[in-house]
Design an enzyme around this catalytic site. Structure first.
Site, PDB file in Angstrom:
ATOM      1  CD  GLU A 196      -3.196  -1.092   1.964  1.00 22.11           C
ATOM      2  OE1 GLU A 196      -3.270  -0.222   2.841  1.00 22.11           O
ATOM      3  OE2 GLU A 196      -4.118  -1.915   1.751  1.00 22.11           O
ATOM      4  CD  GLU A 319      -3.492  -6.077   3.015  1.00 17.00           C
ATOM      5  OE1 GLU A 319      -4.403  -5.377   3.495  1.00 17.00           O
ATOM      6  OE2 GLU A 319      -2.280  -5.833   3.165  1.00 17.00           O
TER       7      GLU A 319
END
Ligand code: AHR
Length: 515
Positions: A196, A319
């Site tokens: 991220e 994820e």
């Protein structure tokens, strides 16, 4: 031949029009038209240093009163072995970009401590580090997927970590590994370059990250015959521009996978729904938000196709899962939530979607393994429960490495308030030995559904089936009653050479295997 089968299928589908009134549902499976292989890595998991995932979930330390082997909980270890998980992602998540691997090697008594700023501000004592993780992966017969630190690390730090793990020769890092008790390299394959990076991993722009990726990936070396599978940190949800910029900027030969994160959030990020307390309309909201994954993958894939028409680069959904309010009275930074039959349906819907996109989706990791978000296992002291999500992963084992088969489905809709969704959610595949695998989720909370299944090209002799079901959509397992939701044999079907009649109970997920 293929053309003729497709034509037959189209003519056949026309005969289905009467079923559109849905007296019962119709499923047509073309058992002759094998498509992409469903990569077993789609069924992967994720264990971050977050809450009681590692500490208390996987690792209790060798001196714990909780039954353990070398510090690993025996019950959790066995559950993961039984599930045959294909890979485990570690150490984060957001934690990865503030993790310095050298803090987690050597004598545990000498390891420096740090603050886990993302997750509850607790002290991390680094007693679970590289050796503890990679040895665990070996014990549970799975593959490691490590995410390196780009946000607060350096190219040198990441490069040395890979040398420490994989180099089989004379070098400072290989010597250090040997000194710490590991003679042989671990031969790790899956390597993530940051996590991220658009947010907790450094708040970078896609242009900046793409260049950083090129630099980090250059020094992420292959050692000996071991080839790293390098995964670039990908987009959040609908950030299609992130995917576009990375695909445009990073040469295909430098990147094996590109990740994507998507969480099923009921309500809003600011005001999330409860994991256990919801009505039927909210239930459908959750399922619909999970089903968005289909469109999301299609849109990101479309961009990837422009730059990589041969689909060499895998879309890695490392994820995914439900994200509810934490359970009352628990640390908000630990992300501990219960797991109901609704989560089982989210898992079934999502895994069916991953199967459908097997040509582009090469790996995925449910968030997370123990005690965090859509966990497959919950622990309390020395006790453990398997969640409904665990049982769906167990049920879906036959899809791993099977060939995707096309299907046509005509079914009814479930409607509550403003929300509606197709009652049946299906995926079909063919194993190497010719077995046809049909997973069916009947997400209708109260209605059993009869399904006529046509198996084009099949002359079946035998079928067996298993099911995960529960009395209610909000049923869940507790430490007092561990089998409210469980996997059991399913018998409500009739096989006749190339057809099946199935009665799918309300609120169930079924796997039928036809030989
Ligand atoms: O899974 C929890 C967190 O969600 C991860 O650390 C992060 O990558 C994502 O935002």
């Amino acid at each position: 031949m293929k053309k003729r089968i497709n034509l037959c299928m189209s003519v056949f589908l026309l005969t289905l029009v009467p079923f559109m009134a849905f007296a019962q549902s119709k499923l047509v499976v073309n058992t002759l038209q094998e498509e992409s292989t469903i990569n077993k890595h789609i069924y992967g998991h994720f264990a971050e240093h977050l809450g009681r995932n590692i500490y208390g979930g996987i690792w209790v330390g060798p001196d714990s009163s909780v039954p353990n082997e070398d510090g690993y909980r025996l019950d959790v270890m066995q559950a993961l072995i039984d599930l045959e998980i294909p890979n485990l992602r570690w150490p984060g998540g957001c934690f990865a970009d503030e993790y310095h691997w050298t803090d987690g090697i050597g004598d545990p008594a000498d390891r420096p401590k740090m603050v886990n700023t993302h997750w509850g501000g607790v002290t991390e004592d680094n007693s679970f580090g590289t050796h503890e993780f990679l040895n665990f992966v070996n014990k549970i017969n799975t593959e490691a997927y490590i995410t390196g630190n780009v946000g607060s690390g350096s190219v040198e730090e990441m490069s040395k970590w890979i040398e420490y793990i994989n180099f089989d020769g004379v070098s400072p890092m290989a010597e250090l590994r040997k000194k710490n008790g590991q003679e042989e390299p671990w031969n790790l394959t899956y390597w993530g370059v940051g996590n991220e990076s658009w947010g907790c991993g450094g708040n970078m722009t896609p242009e900046y990250y793409a260049n950083e990726y090129r630099r980090y990936a250059t020094y992420a070396r292959d050692y000996g015959g071991n080839k790293l599978y390098k995964i670039a940190g990908g987009a959040n949800n609908w950030d299609l521009n992130w995917t576009e910029v990375l695909m445009k900027t990073i040469p295909l030969e430098m990147m094996d996978g590109l990740s994507l994160h998507y969480y099923t959030v009921t309500g809003s990020w600011e005001n999330k729904g409860s994991a256990t307390d919801f009505d039927k309309e909210e239930y459908l909201e959750t399922l619909n938000k999970a089903a968005v994954m289909d469109d999301l993958i299609a849109k990101h894939s479309q961009i990837m196709d422009k730059y990589d028409p041969e689909k060499k680069v895998g879309l890695i959904i490392d994820e995914w899962g439900t994200w509810f309010k934490v359970e009352p009275g628990t640390n908000p930074g630990f992300l501990y939530q219960q797991n109901t039959m609704r989560d089982a349906h989210v898992a079934a819907i999502t895994l069916n979607i991953f199967n459908k996109h097997a040509d582009r989706v090469h790996m995925a990791n449910l968030a997370q393994t123990v005690n965090v978000l859509q966990a497959i296992i919950l622990t309390s002291e020395d006790d453990m429960i398997l969640t409904p999500t665990y049982h769906v992963f167990d049920l879906y084992k036959p899809h791993k490495d099977a060939k995707l088969l096309p299907h046509f489905l005509a079914t009814e809709k479930v409607v509550f308030g403003e929300q509606s969704i197709e009652a049946l959610q299906v995926s079909t595949s063919k194993s190497e030995d010719g077995t046809i695998n049909i997973s069916i989720a009947n997400v209708h909370p109260d209605k059993k559904i009869e399904i006529d299944v046509d198996l084009i090209g099949m002359n079946a002799t035998k079928a067996e089936a298993a099911m995960v079901s529960a009395p209610q959509i909000d049923s869940y397992n507790t430490f007092e009653d561990k089998d409210v939701v469980k996997k059991e044999a399913f018998k409500d079907f009739k096989l006749n050479k190339n057809s099946l009649k199935v009665t799918a109970p309300a609120n169930s997920v079924i796997m039928i295997q036809v030989k």
